[in-house]
Design a protein around this motif. Structure first.
Motif, mmCIF file in Angstrom:
data_model
loop_
_atom_site.group_PDB
_atom_site.id
_atom_site.type_symbol
_atom_site.label_atom_id
_atom_site.label_comp_id
_atom_site.label_asym_id
_atom_site.label_seq_id
_atom_site.Cartn_x
_atom_site.Cartn_y
_atom_site.Cartn_z
ATOM 1 N N LYS A 30 -33.278 -17.783 -22.837
ATOM 2 C CA LYS A 30 -32.851 -18.950 -23.627
ATOM 3 C C LYS A 30 -31.516 -19.453 -23.080
ATOM 4 O O LYS A 30 -30.789 -18.732 -22.402
ATOM 5 C CB LYS A 30 -32.679 -18.563 -25.098
ATOM 6 C CG LYS A 30 -33.945 -18.087 -25.787
ATOM 7 C CD LYS A 30 -33.683 -17.732 -27.250
ATOM 8 C CE LYS A 30 -32.777 -16.516 -27.356
ATOM 9 N NZ LYS A 30 -32.594 -16.079 -28.762
ATOM 10 N N TRP A 31 -31.222 -20.721 -23.393
ATOM 11 C CA TRP A 31 -29.911 -21.290 -23.090
ATOM 12 C C TRP A 31 -29.101 -21.288 -24.379
ATOM 13 O O TRP A 31 -29.524 -21.868 -25.387
ATOM 14 C CB TRP A 31 -30.046 -22.698 -22.526
ATOM 15 C CG TRP A 31 -30.644 -22.701 -21.140
ATOM 16 C CD1 TRP A 31 -31.942 -22.895 -20.825
ATOM 17 C CD2 TRP A 31 -29.949 -22.478 -19.924
ATOM 18 N NE1 TRP A 31 -32.123 -22.810 -19.468
ATOM 19 C CE2 TRP A 31 -30.911 -22.553 -18.885
ATOM 20 C CE3 TRP A 31 -28.623 -22.214 -19.591
ATOM 21 C CZ2 TRP A 31 -30.577 -22.375 -17.553
ATOM 22 C CZ3 TRP A 31 -28.288 -22.041 -18.248
ATOM 23 C CH2 TRP A 31 -29.249 -22.125 -17.255
ATOM 24 N N VAL A 32 -27.946 -20.627 -24.355
ATOM 25 C CA VAL A 32 -27.178 -20.404 -25.582
ATOM 26 C C VAL A 32 -25.769 -20.961 -25.433
ATOM 27 O O VAL A 32 -25.090 -20.716 -24.426
ATOM 28 C CB VAL A 32 -27.091 -18.891 -25.903
ATOM 29 C CG1 VAL A 32 -26.243 -18.653 -27.156
ATOM 30 C CG2 VAL A 32 -28.488 -18.302 -26.076
ATOM 31 N N GLN A 33 -25.339 -21.716 -26.429
ATOM 32 C CA GLN A 33 -23.938 -22.124 -26.507
ATOM 33 C C GLN A 33 -23.205 -21.032 -27.292
ATOM 34 O O GLN A 33 -23.230 -21.014 -28.519
ATOM 35 C CB GLN A 33 -23.804 -23.473 -27.211
ATOM 36 C CG GLN A 33 -24.210 -24.656 -26.355
ATOM 37 C CD GLN A 33 -23.918 -25.978 -27.037
ATOM 38 O OE1 GLN A 33 -24.377 -26.221 -28.148
ATOM 39 N NE2 GLN A 33 -23.152 -26.836 -26.380
ATOM 40 N N SER A 34 -22.596 -20.130 -26.577
ATOM 41 C CA SER A 34 -21.968 -18.982 -27.245
ATOM 42 C C SER A 34 -20.584 -19.363 -27.774
ATOM 43 O O SER A 34 -19.726 -19.830 -27.025
ATOM 44 C CB SER A 34 -21.859 -17.801 -26.283
ATOM 45 O OG SER A 34 -21.107 -18.155 -25.145
ATOM 46 N N LYS A 35 -20.403 -19.184 -29.077
ATOM 47 C CA LYS A 35 -19.131 -19.467 -29.726
ATOM 48 C C LYS A 35 -18.537 -18.224 -30.370
ATOM 49 O O LYS A 35 -17.336 -18.151 -30.604
ATOM 50 C CB LYS A 35 -19.323 -20.562 -30.785
ATOM 51 C CG LYS A 35 -19.834 -21.877 -30.216
ATOM 52 C CD LYS A 35 -20.054 -22.906 -31.312
ATOM 53 C CE LYS A 35 -20.613 -24.203 -30.720
ATOM 54 N NZ LYS A 35 -20.844 -25.228 -31.771
ATOM 55 N N GLU A 36 -19.389 -17.244 -30.656
ATOM 56 C CA GLU A 36 -18.940 -16.005 -31.269
ATOM 57 C C GLU A 36 -19.577 -14.829 -30.546
ATOM 58 O O GLU A 36 -20.566 -14.988 -29.821
ATOM 59 C CB GLU A 36 -19.326 -15.968 -32.748
ATOM 60 C CG GLU A 36 -18.760 -17.128 -33.566
ATOM 61 C CD GLU A 36 -19.225 -17.067 -35.009
ATOM 62 O OE1 GLU A 36 -19.320 -15.940 -35.560
ATOM 63 O OE2 GLU A 36 -19.501 -18.124 -35.582
ATOM 64 N N ILE A 37 -19.033 -13.641 -30.760
ATOM 65 C CA ILE A 37 -19.553 -12.448 -30.104
ATOM 66 C C ILE A 37 -21.029 -12.238 -30.426
ATOM 67 O O ILE A 37 -21.807 -11.817 -29.575
ATOM 68 C CB ILE A 37 -18.719 -11.209 -30.517
ATOM 69 C CG1 ILE A 37 -17.319 -11.287 -29.906
ATOM 70 C CG2 ILE A 37 -19.405 -9.908 -30.081
ATOM 71 C CD1 ILE A 37 -17.289 -11.261 -28.392
ATOM 72 N N LYS A 38 -21.443 -12.558 -31.646
ATOM 73 C CA LYS A 38 -22.839 -12.333 -32.038
ATOM 74 C C LYS A 38 -23.811 -13.243 -31.278
ATOM 75 O O LYS A 38 -25.029 -13.048 -31.352
ATOM 76 C CB LYS A 38 -23.010 -12.531 -33.549
ATOM 77 C CG LYS A 38 -22.795 -13.949 -34.036
ATOM 78 C CD LYS A 38 -23.005 -14.051 -35.538
ATOM 79 C CE LYS A 38 -22.793 -15.468 -36.046
ATOM 80 N NZ LYS A 38 -23.725 -16.429 -35.480
ATOM 81 N N ASP A 39 -23.277 -14.226 -30.552
ATOM 82 C CA ASP A 39 -24.132 -15.115 -29.773
ATOM 83 C C ASP A 39 -24.513 -14.527 -28.414
ATOM 84 O O ASP A 39 -25.274 -15.144 -27.663
ATOM 85 C CB ASP A 39 -23.422 -16.460 -29.536
ATOM 86 C CG ASP A 39 -23.156 -17.206 -30.832
ATOM 87 O OD1 ASP A 39 -23.951 -17.053 -31.779
ATOM 88 O OD2 ASP A 39 -22.143 -17.930 -30.897
ATOM 89 N N ILE A 40 -23.991 -13.352 -28.096
ATOM 90 C CA ILE A 40 -24.163 -12.776 -26.759
ATOM 91 C C ILE A 40 -25.231 -11.682 -26.756
ATOM 92 O O ILE A 40 -25.211 -10.767 -27.584
ATOM 93 C CB ILE A 40 -22.835 -12.171 -26.252
ATOM 94 C CG1 ILE A 40 -21.741 -13.236 -26.197
ATOM 95 C CG2 ILE A 40 -23.016 -11.501 -24.894
ATOM 96 C CD1 ILE A 40 -21.964 -14.311 -25.167
#
Length: 231
Positions: free
Chosen positions: A30-40
């Protein structure tokens, strides 16, 4: 609450224009806009070393939603770091990657490996970046193979006496096969993973040793055989 200097307080407020957020990174298909640690999320490997460079660590982490779910810690070169790896193995799972980055993992080589992995993971440079759903927990064990041992190579060599193969991927080298020019043309090895597995299953030591011993190269054509640790 943030404090502003007198100069900033007296500035005219300029409206912020468009804000598209961070660039998306690839994570487990997936393509993810990571803004927080839980997004990784992701599984990856990295290598670390200590300041005197007398030892190194290969660290494998499987991260799901910011949490380290699985860790494989492989170390070499220093007796103390093996015990450090044991402690790091208890420390890492269950922590977020940010917690792990700021936790003393006992050995500098392991700490450095954690730093290198953190950079890979948060930039989306993982082994599972384009793998749908990533790897299940247990995926790191695949690095060890069926013998459940680290892939190691130990070679010793001198100008005066030449090279000695001591351990290779196949196993613990017990004999080197030499031709008429005293050049290596093969070797005998013991697959230690298979050996110990058979012994724990009740096979006698001698039988297990025989069944886990094999040859590589033109071993049977040798003019001479030597024990690489004694001859």
């Amino acid at each position: 609450m943030a404090q502003y200097s007198h100069e900033v307080q007296n500035m005219t407020c300029v409206a912020k224009g468009c804000n598209h957020g961070p660039a998306p990174i690839p994570e487990e298909g997936k393509w993810v806009q990571s803004k927080e640690i839980k997004d990784i999320s992701g599984l990856t490997h990295g290598v670390g070393w200590c300041a005197p460079q007398q030892g190194s660590c290969k660290l494998t982490l499987n991260v799901k939603e910011g949490i380290i779910e699985e860790a494989l810690i492989e170390v070499m070169g220093c007796s103390g770091m093996t015990h450090s790896a044991a402690m790091a193995g208890e420390i890492l799972p269950g922590k977020t990657i940010l917690e792990a980055l700021n936790t003393d993992l006992v050995c500098d080589a392991i700490n450095t490996a954690m730093r290198e992995l953190f950079l890979q993971i948060v930039y989306g440079r993982t082994q599972t970046a384009f793998s749908d759903a990533g790897l299940p927990i247990g995926g790191a064990l695949e690095d060890l193979g069926k013998g459940m041992r680290s892939q190691t190579g130990t070679i010793y060599s001198t100008k005066a006496k030449g090279v000695r193969y001591l351990e290779l991927t196949e196993g613990y080298v017990t004999k080197l096969a030499l031709d008429e020019n005293d050049e290596i043309i093969g070797y005998e090895y013991v697959h230690l993973g298979k050996l110990m597995q058979m012994i724990t299953e009740g096979v006698s030591g001698n039988e297990a040793l025989e069944k886990s011993t094999n040859h590589y190269g033109r071993f049977n054509e040798a003019v001479k055989y030597i024990n690489p640790r004694k001859e």
